[in-house]
Every structure is written in C-alpha cells, then in structure tokens.
Design an enzyme around this catalytic site. Sequence first.
Site, PDB file in Angstrom:
ATOM      1  CE1 TYR A 198      40.759  42.325  83.546  1.00  0.00           C
ATOM      2  CE2 TYR A 198      38.697  41.306  82.867  1.00  0.00           C
ATOM      3  CZ  TYR A 198      39.448  41.959  83.826  1.00  0.00           C
ATOM      4  OH  TYR A 198      38.894  42.238  85.050  1.00  0.00           O
ATOM      5  CB  CYS A 199      36.984  42.728  76.799  1.00  0.00           C
ATOM      6  SG  CYS A 199      37.500  42.072  75.205  1.00  0.00           S
ATOM      7  CB  THR A 200      33.278  39.250  77.258  1.00  0.00           C
ATOM      8  OG1 THR A 200      32.798  40.261  78.130  1.00  0.00           O
ATOM      9  CG2 THR A 200      32.505  37.969  77.462  1.00  0.00           C
ATOM     10  N   GLY A 202      37.591  39.152  73.832  1.00  0.00           N
ATOM     11  CA  GLY A 202      38.792  39.666  73.188  1.00  0.00           C
ATOM     12  C   GLY A 202      38.552  40.756  72.161  1.00  0.00           C
ATOM     13  CB  ILE A 227      36.919  36.267  80.508  1.00  0.00           C
ATOM     14  CG1 ILE A 227      37.415  37.644  80.945  1.00  0.00           C
ATOM     15  CG2 ILE A 227      36.678  35.401  81.732  1.00  0.00           C
ATOM     16  CD1 ILE A 227      36.323  38.552  81.463  1.00  0.00           C
TER      17      ILE A 227
END
Length: 452
Positions: A198-200, A202, A227
């Site tokens: 995951y990241c901020t 996508g 997220i």
Amino acid sequence: MQLYNTLSAEERAQLIDEAGKQRLTLSFYAYAKIEDPKKFRDDLFVAWNALDALGRIYVAHEGINAQMSVPADNFEAFRDTLEVYDFMKGIRLNVAVDQDDHSFLKLTIKVRHKIVADGLNDATFDVTNKGVHLRAKEFNQILEDPNTIVVDFRNHYESEVGHFKGAITPDVETFRESLPIINEQLKDFKETKNLVMYCTGGIRCEKASAYYKHQGFKNVFQLEGGIIQYAKQIKEENLESKFIGKNFVFDNRLGERITEDIVSQCHQCGKPCDNHTNCYNDSCHLLFIQCDECKTAMDNCCSTACLETTHLPLVEQVKLRKGLQVGNKVFRKGKSENLKFKHSGELSDVSLAVVSKTKDIHQKIKVKKVLVGKTDHYYVKAQVGLFTIEKQELNIGDKILISGPTTGNQELILGKMFVNGQEASEAKAGDKITFELPFRVRLSDKLFKILN
Ligand SMILES: [Zn+2]
Ligand SMILES: [Zn+2]
C-alpha cells in the site's frame, strides 16, 4: 497567455479567504502515453488557472500525477477539463476527508521524466502486469491471513505518524530506495506468501506491483486508491480500520486523520504527537514532529542551533545559508541527531494517546433549532459575516448557531446587527444581515436560531 503563477502564496491565501468559498482537496493519477508533455502541461495550466484550481502536478510521457485544491463550486467544470482527454474519462478523483481551504496556494505543473521517481527501467519488465487491486473490505480480509506480508511503500516520515498494523515500514527517504530493500528482505517468500502493498494514493504500487511480479513474487496485491480511498471506504461501509493514526499528505495540512490514535511522539520532548512541521530556520527546513509546547519554546525550530540562527540579523542568516542547497525547499526530509524521539524502521502498533475531538460536526446537537438562512460572505479584515435570511426571523438577543463541515458548530448570541445595511433589531425573510464574527464562516455554512 498566462502560463505561470503571478500571485505569491500569501496573496493567494488572502484571496481565498476573501472569496469565502469552500475548496476541495483532491488527488488523481493516470498512466498513459502522452506525446507532447509540454503542450499537455500548458493546456492544463490554462484550463485550471481559469477555474482557480491550485496544486502540485507532475506530467511526463508516461502520464499525470496530481494533488490539487479546487473550489467546490467549480468541481464539475474541473471534471469536464479532464473528460477532454480519453485516458482521463471517468477517472477516479480521490477527494480528501479532511478539508482545508489552504491545502495548496499555487498552481504548479511540472514536466518530469517520470510521474513517480521509482528508479525503475520500465523497458525491462511488463509494467501492465500489475498486482491484484483490493478494496478496503478485501484488504482487511487478506490482512487476517497468516500468510500475508504487508509492506508500506511510503517513507519514514509518512509511516511514523500512521500505518497498517503489522506492516513492514522500510526506513527509507525515497520510494526508489525501498524497492530493492524489500526484494532482498522477502526473497525467501516469493512463492509462498501474499505480498500485500500500500501507499498514500495507490500510484507507487501501480508500478511496484508489476516490478515484484517480474522479480518472481507469485501472489502480489495492492490497495486500490491507497490509504486515501481506504479511509473513505471504511467510513462509507462502516468497516474496522486496520490503519492506525494519520495519513501523511504533502499539502499544507501535512496529514489526514484516519483514526483518533496518536502513534508517534514529539521529536523533542517525547510527548504523544503526530503534527509535522518544518524547521523555521530557512537554512534548515527540516520536516519533523513538534508539539505545541515545544513549538512555542523553540520558535518552531528543530534545534537550539537553528533557534539561534533565526535570531541573527537577516544579512547574517543569508551569509550562513550560502552554499547550502536547502533554501528553496519547503521541506527537507532528512533526519537530525538532535531529535531524540524520532522513530523509523520498525514501528510499534501501540496507540500512545487519543486525540480529543474538538470540532466534530457529527456529534448530536441536543438543542432545538430552526434553520433561518445561509452564509453569503465573510469579510476577513473586518471579521464580519454576511447572511441571507430565508425563513423565520431573527431578533437582537437571539441565540444562533452557525454550522458547517469546516466551521463546525459555533453558537453565539446576536448582539449588534445590520439589516440591509442599516443597524436594526429584527430581520425577516429576504433580508441581508451582517454582524461581527470572531471566526471565519464558509458559503456552505447554515444559520440556525436556537429555540429554548
Ligand atoms: Zn514537545
Ligand atoms: Zn532546523
């Protein structure tokens, strides 16, 4: 034709306040083939500048990556500017949960070699062979699987204030660094485990997942929309949040709260705190976490050395800055030995404190109230609000409530008011009224009379 900003951040902030209009903070990205990024950039600048859209946007031959603030009234018109391009038809815009009218104060669109600095040579692997996209609900499910390894593909200052429970949080300053580290760390699990990333928003996972599949990982998954979308979906679908703390974002808010937990400490005194700031010393600008008490005591500086520098005459400060390549950066993402309570690498999932809700508009108002009108304007300098009475009537001495998503619930007693420009003691439907207000109000705010 204007292709660049002509206003300073301060001038822009003032204009936004005077307009009194609500703005939406949003982000989006798209991988696509852009033949002429320079022309694409200029076309976007002209279209968005006309809509008073602000933000930080990167365009490249491979696509677009945008973080923006758009006036709520212009949202549909803004969407139309994207629909012009085939590859952005129906694109998902990540609208932030927390809104701040000052999230961006300039429109900066840059042509880059790539939209994300991943250090990957795209020609060496199939970038379209991505991981399986998971929505919040599915993501929660796979996190329950003991065969899952979840990896945070953000940087140390991002994961420090909030992350998924049990995630590997590489101690890196750039996305580029984390790719080989994770490849090495997980090399024995390529076939057996679920690699969940995951990241901020996508975007980093879009290419990282393809890279890991190419490296031989068999079961690769990624959080769709990052997220930001996860936060939205857990709210809408009433799901448990497996993410704790804050989602760090690179606009003036420096973070969007996902849960009430504070998982990090003030870097100076160790008190639970997750508010990032940048050192006030222009030759430092270090990004670090500082509580309100330390901010006051240290004048927003990261060290006593920086504090002393800021107290020098300006000419002396400029002399000291010579040769340092930090002055033009808003944030420096390094670390400092002065900061004793900085954590990175292995992070704990323990909530150190819970934030107190000061401005929860969802809390039930236990008073009887009746809607009387709407907000038209807020005069910042004079601290005066302008409202239209739509129904009922208002009298001097009435208890009123002004309520809206950013303003919260503000109660006060109507003292002196002007009705259609004249001081008066009562106002009825159709009247325009003004009165002094110690806080800013927005166009979306509603005016109520409280009935006792
Ligand atoms: Zn502190
Ligand atoms: Zn400093």
